[in-house]
Each structure stands twice: as C-alpha cells, then as structure tokens.
Design a protein around this motif. Structure first.
Motif, PDB file in Angstrom:
ATOM      1  N   SER A  80      29.112  90.222  40.806  1.00 51.32           N
ATOM      2  CA  SER A  80      29.596  88.587  40.715  1.00 51.32           C
ATOM      3  C   SER A  80      30.579  88.262  41.459  1.00 51.32           C
ATOM      4  CB  SER A  80      29.959  88.515  39.278  1.00 51.32           C
ATOM      5  OG  SER A  80      31.207  89.234  38.943  1.00 51.32           O
ATOM      6  N   GLU A  99      18.533  71.903  38.692  1.00 46.96           N
ATOM      7  CA  GLU A  99      18.085  72.621  37.597  1.00 46.96           C
ATOM      8  C   GLU A  99      18.437  74.366  38.295  1.00 46.96           C
ATOM      9  OE1 GLU A  99      14.575  70.309  35.412  1.00 46.96           O
ATOM     10  OE2 GLU A  99      13.940  71.716  37.064  1.00 46.96           O
ATOM     11  N   HIS A 102      22.135  74.966  38.449  1.00 49.13           N
ATOM     12  CA  HIS A 102      22.676  75.001  37.100  1.00 49.13           C
ATOM     13  C   HIS A 102      22.311  76.498  36.488  1.00 49.13           C
ATOM     14  CE1 HIS A 102      24.888  70.962  35.782  1.00 49.13           C
ATOM     15  NE2 HIS A 102      24.108  70.682  37.003  1.00 49.13           N
ATOM     16  N   HIS A 103      21.117  76.668  36.780  1.00 44.86           N
ATOM     17  CA  HIS A 103      20.653  78.164  36.468  1.00 44.86           C
ATOM     18  C   HIS A 103      21.187  79.153  36.770  1.00 44.86           C
ATOM     19  CE1 HIS A 103      17.539  80.853  34.697  1.00 44.86           C
ATOM     20  NE2 HIS A 103      17.315  81.436  36.007  1.00 44.86           N
ATOM     21  N   GLY A 105      23.909  79.254  38.143  1.00 48.07           N
ATOM     22  CA  GLY A 105      25.397  79.332  37.802  1.00 48.07           C
ATOM     23  C   GLY A 105      25.622  80.191  36.448  1.00 48.07           C
ATOM     24  N   THR A 106      24.737  80.287  35.500  1.00 53.60           N
ATOM     25  CA  THR A 106      24.803  81.050  34.161  1.00 53.60           C
ATOM     26  C   THR A 106      24.920  82.518  34.318  1.00 53.60           C
ATOM     27  OG1 THR A 106      22.313  81.143  33.947  1.00 53.60           O
ATOM     28  CG2 THR A 106      23.427  79.194  32.996  1.00 53.60           C
ATOM     29  N   PHE A 107      24.567  83.040  35.706  1.00 57.16           N
ATOM     30  CA  PHE A 107      24.430  84.327  35.947  1.00 57.16           C
ATOM     31  C   PHE A 107      25.994  84.830  36.048  1.00 57.16           C
ATOM     32  CE2 PHE A 107      20.352  84.031  38.149  1.00 57.16           C
ATOM     33  CZ  PHE A 107      19.416  83.567  37.128  1.00 57.16           C
ATOM     34  N   TYR A 108      27.010  84.065  36.117  1.00 58.02           N
ATOM     35  CA  TYR A 108      28.414  84.450  36.744  1.00 58.02           C
ATOM     36  C   TYR A 108      29.446  84.189  35.692  1.00 58.02           C
ATOM     37  CZ  TYR A 108      26.159  84.764  41.221  1.00 58.02           C
ATOM     38  OH  TYR A 108      25.267  85.152  42.267  1.00 58.02           O
ATOM     39  N   PRO A 111      31.729  80.536  36.903  1.00 63.43           N
ATOM     40  CA  PRO A 111      31.025  79.826  38.033  1.00 63.43           C
ATOM     41  C   PRO A 111      31.687  78.576  38.624  1.00 63.43           C
ATOM     42  CG  PRO A 111      29.981  79.339  36.128  1.00 63.43           C
ATOM     43  CD  PRO A 111      30.909  80.348  35.916  1.00 63.43           C
ATOM     44  N   ASP A 113      31.678  74.673  39.351  1.00 60.15           N
ATOM     45  CA  ASP A 113      30.842  73.515  38.661  1.00 60.15           C
ATOM     46  C   ASP A 113      29.703  72.969  39.496  1.00 60.15           C
ATOM     47  OD1 ASP A 113      30.353  70.270  38.685  1.00 60.15           O
ATOM     48  OD2 ASP A 113      31.446  70.773  36.653  1.00 60.15           O
TER      49      ASP A 113
END
Length: 288
Positions: A80, A99, A102-103, A105-108, A111, A113
């Motif tokens: 990360s 999309e 934003h998708h 960004g959910t891995f970290y 993140p 903005d």
C-alpha cells in the motif's frame, strides 16, 4: 534528500533466464524524495530489475530493500506504500474513469480523494467516459491516477510516455513535477533521453544487467565525456581539440585567423554520452 534511509537499496542483484544473465550483479540506490531515471537498451535488464523491486518477480541472489523491506517477503501494508504504473493496463475498460479511480481507492487504508486525483491528472472532463474510449495519452493519465490514489511513498513508472504526442508528454511531465513537490520518490524507466533530462535528479545507465554509469543528467559520463569539441580547417586539414574551455581555444584561433575556416564548437548531448557509454559495453570484434 538523504541516503541514510534510502527508498531503494540494491546490492549484487542477479537474475537468470536459462543461460542468459538478465541482471548480473546490479547495484542501485534511490534516496527518498529523489527522481531516478533508469536508461538502457532493450534487454539491458531494466524491466526485470524494476519488477523485482515491485515484488512481481523473484531474484536469484543479491540484497534488495524497498522502503526498508525485502519485496520478496513484503506484506499488504508494504504494497500500500508503493504505486506502480505499468507499460500497459487494460483492466476495467467498461467502467468509467470515475468508477475505476473510486474502485482502486478502496484498496488502500488512506487513499487520496478520488475526485481530487482525477483533477490532478487532468481527466475531469473525461470522468464519465468509459476507460476504453480514452486516447493513449488520457489512458496513461488514468494509469497514473491509479498509481497515486494510495498516496505512495514510492512510485514506479515503466516507460510512462510511450506513444504520447509532444503536447501530451509535456503535460505528463508537469504532473510528475507536481508529485515531486509532494515529496513522492519516483523510479522511472524511459527510452526518451529528453525526458530523463527534464524529470530526473539522477540518471542510471544499465547495460548487460549492470549499472555502467550514474549521475545527474548534466554530469553523466564524467568530465571527459562532457568536453566540447572545437573543429576548424588549417593548411587544408581538418583539426579538432577537445577541451573544457572552448572559448579560450576559439580566442587563440582568432588571433591567428581573420575568419577561422570551418569553425565548429560542439558540445555533447545526453544522447551522445549515453550512446558512448552503451557502445563501450559492447563486445569488440577481434581482428585477425
């Protein structure tokens, strides 16, 4: 920048594919906050080295530390902290730019903005467009957005502007300059020497799996490689002097000639120095 706690430290790196040494005892350091460009011909070992640093490929031997950890044993928390922009990426082509960002960004855990990232890479007007409809330059910007969404301490860029037109390349350079100001450490591979001159604090030339030269782009190759060549014609013969003080040489010639026949003052470009360094590593043919 400091070398006390480098972002990347490599010693004696080796990687073989059958009988071929892709990486043959390579050493490399990247200080935190530094932008380093890795240069070299195809097959020099650049991509293999970077893939080992990213944790995507296993080494045969050598010491490797990236952000203080061995990528071979690094965990999700380490991953990360890095960002990777590959040469090609075709995932989620049917999703829109917004999309996709934003998708990812959910891995970290922390993140950036996503909307600010889309603005930062210049894709606000394309946010609702599907990724597959983007031009090459716009797609590269999306790749960078995905590379920086996790606030990486270290960003890997592999041939980031291949296929860009000149305007898109310069816009991309502005983006990288902004990341530098944020303190991001960047390691990039590139075939464009003007890109290395524009972006890099330091260039590393790799040939046959080893580092053959390193230094600021303006100093690469050492003093002798940067000497100017003063050329002129005298007594019907072409003359040349290589010197650190070409103005003094021209002044001396001016005292002997009203007009100096065939005068040229040539300074080596980074491309000249780079090609010379690579040529020195090529096996020389034996004359029998």
């Amino acid at each position: 920048m400091t070398s006390d706690n480098p972002a990347v430290r490599v010693r004696g790196l080796h990687k073989r594919y059958g009988d071929k040494h892709a990486v043959d005892g390579l050493d490399l350091d990247v200080a935190r906050g530094e932008i380093v460009a890795v240069l070299g011909p195809n097959g020099a070992g650049k991509s293999t080295t970077v893939e080992i640093l990213e944790g995507f490929r296993q080494r045969d031997s050598g010491e490797v530390a990236v952000l203080g950890h061995d990528p071979r044993h690094a965990d999700r928390a380490w991953r990360s902290r890095i960002g990777v922009v590959l040469q090609t990426s075709n995932d989620l082509d049917e999703a829109t730019v917004a999309e996709v960002v934003h998708h990812f960004g959910t891995f970290y855990p922390d993140p950036r903005d996503p909307d600010e990232v889309i603005d930062a890479v210049g894709l606000r007007e394309k946010a609702r467009n599907r990724a597959r409809t983007l031009s090459g330059g716009q797609r590269r910007r999306l790749d960078v957005a995905l590379g920086i969404i996790g606030r990486p301490e270290l960003l890997f860029l592999d041939e980031p502007t291949t296929g860009f037109d000149p305007e898109a390349r310069r816009s991309f350079w502005d983006l990288i300059a902004g990341l530098r100001e944020d303190g991001t450490t960047i390691l990039l591979t590139t075939h464009y020497l003007d890109e290395a001159e524009q972006l890099a604090d330091r260039a590393v030339v790799v040939s046959a799996g080893r580092v053959v030269a390193t230094g600021a782009p303006a100093d690469l190759g050492g003093r002798s490689a940067r000497q100017a060549a003063v050329r002129w014609i005298e007594d019907g013969e072409h003359r040349e002097i290589r010197t650190d003080t070409p103005t003094a040489v021209v002044a001396e010639l001016g005292s002997r000639f009203t007009e100096i026949p065939g005068l040229q003052v040539l300074r080596p470009t980074l491309e000249d120095v780079y090609l010379s360094l690579i040529d020195e590593q090529r096996p020389k043919e034996t004359v029998r």
